[in-house]
Design a protein around this motif. Structure first.
Motif, PDB file in Angstrom:
ATOM      1  N   ALA A  30       6.370   4.402   3.027  1.00 17.66           N
ATOM      2  CA  ALA A  30       6.672   3.993   4.307  1.00 17.66           C
ATOM      3  C   ALA A  30       5.859   2.716   4.977  1.00 17.66           C
ATOM      4  N   LEU A  31       4.826   2.525   4.606  1.00 14.80           N
ATOM      5  CA  LEU A  31       4.320   1.477   4.830  1.00 14.80           C
ATOM      6  C   LEU A  31       4.676   0.102   4.099  1.00 14.80           C
ATOM      7  N   ARG A  32       5.164   0.331   2.972  1.00 18.29           N
ATOM      8  CA  ARG A  32       5.590  -0.706   2.303  1.00 18.29           C
ATOM      9  C   ARG A  32       7.021  -1.290   2.756  1.00 18.29           C
ATOM     10  N   GLN A  33       7.859  -0.147   3.455  1.00 17.67           N
ATOM     11  CA  GLN A  33       9.158  -0.484   3.762  1.00 17.67           C
ATOM     12  C   GLN A  33       9.069  -1.418   5.277  1.00 17.67           C
ATOM     13  N   VAL A  34       7.775  -1.211   5.757  1.00 15.21           N
ATOM     14  CA  VAL A  34       7.657  -1.870   7.319  1.00 15.21           C
ATOM     15  C   VAL A  34       6.835  -3.019   7.031  1.00 15.21           C
ATOM     16  N   ALA A  35       6.023  -2.946   6.370  1.00 15.55           N
ATOM     17  CA  ALA A  35       4.956  -4.205   6.279  1.00 15.55           C
ATOM     18  C   ALA A  35       5.741  -5.443   6.056  1.00 15.55           C
ATOM     19  N   TRP A  36       5.233  -6.506   6.189  1.00 12.30           N
ATOM     20  CA  TRP A  36       5.430  -7.798   5.901  1.00 12.30           C
ATOM     21  C   TRP A  36       5.077  -8.271   4.470  1.00 12.30           C
ATOM     22  N   PRO A  37       5.905  -9.072   3.832  1.00 13.95           N
ATOM     23  CA  PRO A  37       5.406  -9.548   2.659  1.00 13.95           C
ATOM     24  C   PRO A  37       4.193 -10.330   2.764  1.00 13.95           C
ATOM     25  N   GLY A  38       3.251  -9.986   1.632  1.00 12.05           N
ATOM     26  CA  GLY A  38       1.835 -10.722   1.677  1.00 12.05           C
ATOM     27  C   GLY A  38       0.783  -9.662   2.398  1.00 12.05           C
ATOM     28  N   ALA A  39       1.404  -8.784   2.858  1.00 14.39           N
ATOM     29  CA  ALA A  39       0.431  -7.602   3.309  1.00 14.39           C
ATOM     30  C   ALA A  39      -0.041  -6.833   2.112  1.00 14.39           C
ATOM     31  N   GLU A  40      -1.465  -6.650   2.075  1.00 12.31           N
ATOM     32  CA  GLU A  40      -1.861  -5.772   0.958  1.00 12.31           C
ATOM     33  C   GLU A  40      -1.699  -4.348   1.478  1.00 12.31           C
ATOM     34  N   VAL A  41      -0.890  -3.630   0.612  1.00  6.16           N
ATOM     35  CA  VAL A  41      -0.663  -1.861   0.761  1.00  6.16           C
ATOM     36  C   VAL A  41      -1.289  -1.338  -0.241  1.00  6.16           C
ATOM     37  N   ARG A  42      -2.275  -0.370  -0.185  1.00  6.86           N
ATOM     38  CA  ARG A  42      -2.874   0.333  -1.048  1.00  6.86           C
ATOM     39  C   ARG A  42      -2.578   1.931  -0.813  1.00  6.86           C
ATOM     40  N   ALA A  43      -2.674   2.734  -1.905  1.00 10.65           N
ATOM     41  CA  ALA A  43      -2.642   4.205  -1.606  1.00 10.65           C
ATOM     42  C   ALA A  43      -3.850   4.899  -2.367  1.00 10.65           C
ATOM     43  N   LEU A  44      -4.294   6.089  -1.624  1.00 12.68           N
ATOM     44  CA  LEU A  44      -5.506   6.635  -2.306  1.00 12.68           C
ATOM     45  C   LEU A  44      -5.007   7.447  -3.212  1.00 12.68           C
ATOM     46  N   MET A  45      -3.798   8.311  -2.761  1.00 11.77           N
ATOM     47  CA  MET A  45      -3.295   9.267  -3.813  1.00 11.77           C
ATOM     48  C   MET A  45      -1.985   8.858  -4.609  1.00 11.77           C
TER      49      MET A  45
END
Ligand SMILES: [Zn+2]
Length: 295
Positions: A30-45
């Motif tokens: 969900a976060l990757r769909q809405v975040a801007w390119p260049g934002a760093e998205v990580r998942a715990l699980m």
């Protein structure tokens, strides 16, 4: 991209990029769909991780402490992390996907009047509300990126509208009396409500709950009475429960097949069909509707 458990986690931060940390693989999608390119998205699980039982490691807690924004499912989906998330929310932005869901749309498990069912993603319209809510909050937090965040959020909302129409069409082709879904834990209550399926499970909405011989007997009697041909294991649950049902059912003179494993609380590994939310829904719905139309 970050995938499995904590070993080998790349802790180097991208310089200058806000760190957005999601709890589950679904929240990360969900976060990757809405975040801007260049934002760093990580998942715990990672893929296949059961969020009800997931306990954050020390490295996970450190990553959460470092995060600029945390996105979680909420409604006690992350059962063993509730306290950590609560503590963090005192001094950090913690966005819950469930925050945008109207209380009247929430469902409750049997005997769980005070604990709403967290599996909102199985009604595509509810997941859309959750993701759009996160997109809007993110745009408020990063006003200089708001344009791109809101554009991506709208575009993804359109994708989810198309997915909703597809799921409605696919499920409506199964005769109403055959719309029965049997899995090990109760993840599909919203799916049942949204698309007219009767849902039967052994365990409740959390995988922590236990079941007894009487429950197995009741479920087998149901499978036989309704001539259910297929029961579905889940990728984030051990299959023993369903194997026990299959054996008990065979002993009672009714044979059931194990269907393909459904993705319930976690996405699949990257590069596979069910690695995103939309892919996961399509995969599950194809598996569920084909099993019941193939007879
Ligand atoms: Zn679950």
């Amino acid at each position: 991209m970050w995938l499995g458990s904590c070993q080998g986690r790349d802790t180097a931060r991208r310089p200058g990029a806000p760190l957005l940390v999601a709890t589950t693989s679904l929240a990360a999608d969900a976060l990757r769909q809405v975040a801007w390119p260049g934002a760093e998205v990580r998942a715990l699980m990672g893929p296949g991780t059961d969020p009800h039982l997931f306990k954050p490691s020390l490295a996970d807690v450190r990553l959460l402490a470092e995060a600029d924004v945390i996105v979680a499912g909420g409604l006690h989906l992350e059962g063993k992390m509730s306290e950590v998330l609560h503590k963090l929310s005192a001094h950090k932005r913690v966005l819950f996907l469930s925050d945008s869901i109207a209380p009247s749309a929430l469902r409750y498990g049997e005997g769980m009047a005070s604990a709403p069912d967290p599996h909102i993603w199985f009604d595509v319209r509810l997941w859309r509300q959750g993701v759009v809510g996160v997109g809007h909050r993110l745009a408020q937090l990063y006003p200089n990126k708001a344009g791109v965040i809101l554009a991506q959020t709208q575009s993804y909302a359109d994708t989810l509208d198309a997915l909703q129409a597809w799921v409605q069409h696919a499920t409506s082709r199964v005769p109403a009396q055959r719309r029965i879904l049997v899995t090990s834990h109760d993840a599909f209550s919203y799916f049942g409500q949204a698309y007219g399926y009767e849902i039967k499970t052994l365990q409740g909405i959390s995988t922590l709950s236990d079941f007894g011989l009487k429950d197995v007997g009741n479920l087998v009697a149901y499978l036989k009475a309704r001539q259910v041909a297929t029961i579905f294991p889940e990728t984030s649950m051990p299959p023993q429960t369903l194997l026990a049902i299959q054996e008990a059912s065979a002993r009672a003179g009714h044979s059931v097949k194990l269907g393909p494993e459904l993705y319930t609380d976690a996405l699949a590994s990257p590069g596979t069909e069910a690695a995103t939310y939309t892919g996961m829904i399509r995969y599950n719905v194809n598996a569920i509707t084909h099993a019941h139309t193939a007879r």
